[in-house]
Design an enzyme around this catalytic site. Structure first.
Site, PDB file in Angstrom:
ATOM      1  N   SER A 142       0.871  -1.182   0.000  1.00 17.27           N
ATOM      2  CA  SER A 142       0.000   0.000   0.000  1.00 17.27           C
ATOM      3  C   SER A 142       0.902   1.225   0.000  1.00 17.27           C
ATOM      4  CB  SER A 142      -0.841  -0.021   1.283  1.00 17.27           C
ATOM      5  OG  SER A 142      -1.469   1.218   1.503  1.00 17.27           O
ATOM      6  N   TYR A 155      -1.820  -1.759  10.377  1.00 13.55           N
ATOM      7  CA  TYR A 155      -1.775  -1.840   8.907  1.00 13.55           C
ATOM      8  C   TYR A 155      -0.482  -1.236   8.367  1.00 13.55           C
ATOM      9  CZ  TYR A 155      -3.716  -1.407   4.123  1.00 13.55           C
ATOM     10  OH  TYR A 155      -3.954  -1.491   2.760  1.00 13.55           O
TER      11      TYR A 155
HETATM   12  P1  NAD Z   1     -11.105  -6.571  -0.420  1.00  8.71           P
HETATM   13  O1  NAD Z   1     -11.666  -6.511   0.957  1.00  8.71           O
HETATM   14  O2  NAD Z   1     -11.957  -6.198  -1.579  1.00  8.71           O
HETATM   15  O3  NAD Z   1     -10.504  -8.012  -0.681  1.00  8.71           O
HETATM   16  C1  NAD Z   1      -9.735  -8.658   0.282  1.00  8.71           C
HETATM   17  C2  NAD Z   1      -9.630 -10.108  -0.076  1.00  8.71           C
HETATM   18  O4  NAD Z   1      -8.891 -10.771   0.963  1.00  8.71           O
HETATM   19  C3  NAD Z   1     -10.993 -10.819  -0.152  1.00  8.71           C
HETATM   20  O5  NAD Z   1     -10.942 -11.788  -1.169  1.00  8.71           O
HETATM   21  C4  NAD Z   1     -11.103 -11.478   1.210  1.00  8.71           C
HETATM   22  O6  NAD Z   1     -11.962 -12.598   1.221  1.00  8.71           O
HETATM   23  C5  NAD Z   1      -9.656 -11.866   1.430  1.00  8.71           C
HETATM   24  N1  NAD Z   1      -9.339 -12.142   2.816  1.00  8.71           N
HETATM   25  C6  NAD Z   1      -9.544 -11.369   3.908  1.00  8.71           C
HETATM   26  N2  NAD Z   1      -9.131 -12.019   5.006  1.00  8.71           N
HETATM   27  C7  NAD Z   1      -8.651 -13.209   4.592  1.00  8.71           C
HETATM   28  C8  NAD Z   1      -8.090 -14.333   5.253  1.00  8.71           C
HETATM   29  N3  NAD Z   1      -7.943 -14.371   6.587  1.00  8.71           N
HETATM   30  N4  NAD Z   1      -7.719 -15.393   4.513  1.00  8.71           N
HETATM   31  C9  NAD Z   1      -7.885 -15.403   3.169  1.00  8.71           C
HETATM   32  N5  NAD Z   1      -8.402 -14.370   2.484  1.00  8.71           N
HETATM   33  C10 NAD Z   1      -8.787 -13.297   3.194  1.00  8.71           C
HETATM   34  O7  NAD Z   1      -9.800  -5.671  -0.353  1.00  8.71           O
HETATM   35  P2  NAD Z   1      -8.900  -4.954  -1.470  1.00  8.71           P
HETATM   36  O8  NAD Z   1      -9.133  -3.507  -1.354  1.00  8.71           O
HETATM   37  O9  NAD Z   1      -9.032  -5.632  -2.798  1.00  8.71           O
HETATM   38  O10 NAD Z   1      -7.467  -5.230  -0.849  1.00  8.71           O
HETATM   39  C11 NAD Z   1      -6.564  -6.179  -1.373  1.00  8.71           C
HETATM   40  C12 NAD Z   1      -5.164  -5.827  -0.897  1.00  8.71           C
HETATM   41  O11 NAD Z   1      -4.814  -4.532  -1.387  1.00  8.71           O
HETATM   42  C13 NAD Z   1      -5.038  -5.756   0.632  1.00  8.71           C
HETATM   43  O12 NAD Z   1      -3.795  -6.302   1.021  1.00  8.71           O
HETATM   44  C14 NAD Z   1      -5.077  -4.269   0.906  1.00  8.71           C
HETATM   45  O13 NAD Z   1      -4.397  -3.935   2.083  1.00  8.71           O
HETATM   46  C15 NAD Z   1      -4.366  -3.732  -0.320  1.00  8.71           C
HETATM   47  N6  NAD Z   1      -4.647  -2.315  -0.621  1.00  8.71           N
HETATM   48  C16 NAD Z   1      -5.916  -1.897  -0.851  1.00  8.71           C
HETATM   49  C17 NAD Z   1      -6.131  -0.552  -1.127  1.00  8.71           C
HETATM   50  C18 NAD Z   1      -7.494  -0.008  -1.404  1.00  8.71           C
HETATM   51  O14 NAD Z   1      -7.626   1.225  -1.435  1.00  8.71           O
HETATM   52  N7  NAD Z   1      -8.514  -0.831  -1.616  1.00  8.71           N
HETATM   53  C19 NAD Z   1      -5.066   0.333  -1.146  1.00  8.71           C
HETATM   54  C20 NAD Z   1      -3.788  -0.132  -0.902  1.00  8.71           C
HETATM   55  C21 NAD Z   1      -3.600  -1.476  -0.635  1.00  8.71           C
END
Ligand code: NAD
Length: 260
Positions: A142, A155
């Site tokens: 991130s 985080y």
């Molecule tokens: P999301 O909530 O849409 O998806 C998260 C995924 O992780 C889902 O498939 C969920 O089922 C899975 N998950 C959660 N806990 C789990 C566990 N214990 N075991 C297995 N799977 C699990 O989130 P996203 O926004 O797509 O985020 C994905 C990654 O990107 C994360 O690591 C997040 O920190 C990172 N990220 C997101 C953003 C944003 O703005 N959305 C920004 C920077 C980084």
């Protein structure tokens, strides 16, 4: 671009992970999906992706906070595909609270899912990658892997740690044809962020629109959410042969956030 490759994408039933899994399948790689959600929805997604792309798409419900389930995920993928060439450590959760009120169990869960899971999965897959002298490790951190925001102690610590793990693995494995890189997205409007908009509106006592404008996008010079497809295209490149000389990098795709 990724024909004859096989990939695991953790946390790929939703959001960024799903976008990367789809792009990998479209580029010709077999894909192991992982993550939570209603069983029927996940099976429909898996079957549709397989039908649309012609590659093998499998699913594991492994909980990425549980090391033994992570090892089982690696074994399942090796059994299904014969090899795992690409691993995307993407599963992640968020919890927002002032440090002095931060729940201990939430701290442990954020560290386990966002950081330790990558260690356990990489550890399980590296022997096979070394034997075949090819591997691509792509970590989804991130902008919070590079900079901090208030109320996100676990985080921010986990995402900084993920970049550290990636750099260490990169130097250890560089001579074995294995690369490790980290993508650092700014805000992407996925279910994870939709929940944060609601939570932060409540925490700050302001409207959801003001959270987006004044909290989330205030640092992103471009003032737009990052798109999942943009991140997926970068993840495809990092997994490709063309990225062989890129390793240990932390690439910001954040609309100019970390320039400040
Ligand atoms: P999301 O909530 O849409 O998806 C998260 C995924 O992780 C889902 O498939 C969920 O089922 C899975 N998950 C959660 N806990 C789990 C566990 N214990 N075991 C297995 N799977 C699990 O989130 P996203 O926004 O797509 O985020 C994905 C990654 O990107 C994360 O690591 C997040 O920190 C990172 N990220 C997101 C953003 C944003 O703005 N959305 C920004 C920077 C980084």
């Amino acid at each position: 671009m990724l024909k004859n490759r096989s990939a695991i994408v953790t946390g790929s039933t939703s959001g960024i992970g799903l976008g990367i899994a789809r792009a990998y399948a479209q580029a010709g790689a077999n894909v192991m999906l992982n993550g939570f959600g209603p069983a029927g929805d996940i099976e429909a997604l898996r079957a549709a992706l397989e039908r649309e792309t012609g590659v093998k798409v499998r699913y594991s419900a492994a909980d990425m906070s549980r090391p033994e389930q992570i090892r089982a995920l690696a074994e399942q993928a090796l059994a299904e595909f014969g090899q795992v060439d690409i691993v995307v450590n993407n599963a992640g959760i968020q919890h927002v609270a002032p440090v002095e009120e931060f729940d201990d169990a939430k701290w442990d869960a954020v560290l386990a899912i966002n950081l330790s899971s990558a260690f356990h999965l990489v550890k399980a897959l590296v022997p096979g990658m070394k034997a075949r002298r090819f591997g691509r490790i792509v970590n989804v951190a991130s902008a919070h892997g590079l900079t901090a925001s208030p109320f996100k102690s676990a985080y921010v610590a986990a995402k900084h740690g993920l970049i550290g793990l990636s750099k260490t693995v990169a130097v250890e494995l560089a001579e074995h044809g294995i690369t490790s890189n980290t993508i650092c997205p700014g805000y992407v409007k996925t279910p994870l962020v939709e929940k944060q908009i609601a939570d932060q509106a409540q925490a700050h006592g302001i409207s959801p629109e003001r959270v987006v404008r004044e909290v989330m996008l205030s640092h992103q010079a471009r003032k737009e959410f990052i798109q999942v497809d943009e991140l997926a295209a970068l993840a495809v490149f990092l997994a490709s042969d063309a990225a062989a000389s890129m390793t240990g990098t932390a690439i910001a795709m954040d609309g100019g956030w970390t320039l400040h």
